[in-house]
Design a protein around this motif. Structure first.
Motif, PDB file in Angstrom:
ATOM      1  N   ALA A  56       0.834  -1.202   0.000  1.00 10.83           N
ATOM      2  CA  ALA A  56       0.000   0.000   0.000  1.00 10.83           C
ATOM      3  C   ALA A  56       0.866   1.248   0.000  1.00 10.83           C
ATOM      4  N   TYR A  57       0.511   2.166  -0.901  1.00  8.81           N
ATOM      5  CA  TYR A  57       1.209   3.441  -1.015  1.00  8.81           C
ATOM      6  C   TYR A  57       0.221   4.589  -0.907  1.00  8.81           C
ATOM      7  N   LYS A  58       0.641   5.646  -0.250  1.00  5.66           N
ATOM      8  CA  LYS A  58      -0.113   6.893  -0.255  1.00  5.66           C
ATOM      9  C   LYS A  58       0.265   7.624  -1.538  1.00  5.66           C
ATOM     10  N   VAL A  59      -0.745   8.027  -2.298  1.00  5.54           N
ATOM     11  CA  VAL A  59      -0.494   8.678  -3.589  1.00  5.54           C
ATOM     12  C   VAL A  59      -1.269   9.985  -3.663  1.00  5.54           C
ATOM     13  N   ASP A  60      -0.798  10.877  -4.512  1.00  8.67           N
ATOM     14  CA  ASP A  60      -1.497  12.144  -4.724  1.00  8.67           C
ATOM     15  C   ASP A  60      -2.751  11.939  -5.566  1.00  8.67           C
ATOM     16  N   SER A  61      -2.683  10.995  -6.517  1.00 13.73           N
ATOM     17  CA  SER A  61      -3.806  10.766  -7.413  1.00 13.73           C
ATOM     18  C   SER A  61      -3.899   9.292  -7.791  1.00 13.73           C
ATOM     19  N   ILE A  62      -4.980   8.650  -7.365  1.00 13.17           N
ATOM     20  CA  ILE A  62      -5.208   7.249  -7.759  1.00 13.17           C
ATOM     21  C   ILE A  62      -5.287   7.161  -9.272  1.00 13.17           C
ATOM     22  N   GLU A  63      -6.000   8.090  -9.874  1.00 14.07           N
ATOM     23  CA  GLU A  63      -6.182   8.076 -11.332  1.00 14.07           C
ATOM     24  C   GLU A  63      -4.844   8.085 -12.064  1.00 14.07           C
ATOM     25  N   GLU A  64      -3.933   8.936 -11.633  1.00  8.21           N
ATOM     26  CA  GLU A  64      -2.615   9.026 -12.281  1.00  8.21           C
ATOM     27  C   GLU A  64      -1.794   7.757 -12.061  1.00  8.21           C
ATOM     28  N   MET A  65      -1.773   7.261 -10.834  1.00  3.58           N
ATOM     29  CA  MET A  65      -0.962   6.084 -10.522  1.00  3.58           C
ATOM     30  C   MET A  65      -1.517   4.810 -11.151  1.00  3.58           C
ATOM     31  N   ALA A  66      -2.808   4.787 -11.448  1.00  5.22           N
ATOM     32  CA  ALA A  66      -3.421   3.590 -12.016  1.00  5.22           C
ATOM     33  C   ALA A  66      -3.261   3.507 -13.533  1.00  5.22           C
ATOM     34  N   LYS A  67      -2.746   4.562 -14.146  1.00  3.54           N
ATOM     35  CA  LYS A  67      -2.564   4.539 -15.602  1.00  3.54           C
ATOM     36  C   LYS A  67      -1.635   3.393 -15.995  1.00  3.54           C
ATOM     37  N   GLY A  68      -2.061   2.615 -16.962  1.00  2.00           N
ATOM     38  CA  GLY A  68      -1.255   1.498 -17.446  1.00  2.00           C
ATOM     39  C   GLY A  68      -1.342   0.253 -16.589  1.00  2.00           C
TER      40      GLY A  68
END
Length: 101
Positions: A56-68
């Protein structure tokens, strides 16, 4: 944030998440930030999550990190402060945790 580890044995201080049909422990209670997950047979969560650890990572944007990546659990509100999603990237299960504004 933590490492999620699927298990079969009951753990102390488990919390039952009725909608997901899984028992979880608080990773803050483990020195290495392990979160133990014990799934019920009819859990709606994907089999890949039930049989593999996740990171599990804390991210600024799920949408951005989920790309690809392959989204295996669509983003949802875990509580009033955090939205989470689960993805598979390079064969690894990841939990993405985004703070809500």
């Amino acid at each position: 944030m933590h490492v999620g580890v699927p298990i079969k044995n009951k753990q102390p201080n488990e919390i039952y998440l009725k909608n997901l049909k899984v028992y979880v422990t608080d990773p803050e209670d483990h020195e290495l930030k392990f979160e133990y997950l014990r799934y019920e047979k009819d859990t709606p969560l994907p089999e890949i999550m039930q049989n593999n650890p996740h990171v599990a990572y804390k991210v600024d944007s799920i949408e951005e990190m989920a790309k690809g990546a392959k989204i295996i659990v669509e983003p949802f509100d875990a509580d009033k402060n955090i939205k989470i999603a689960f993805i598979v990237k390079d064969g690894v299960v990841f939990e993405l945790m985004e703070e809500k504004e």
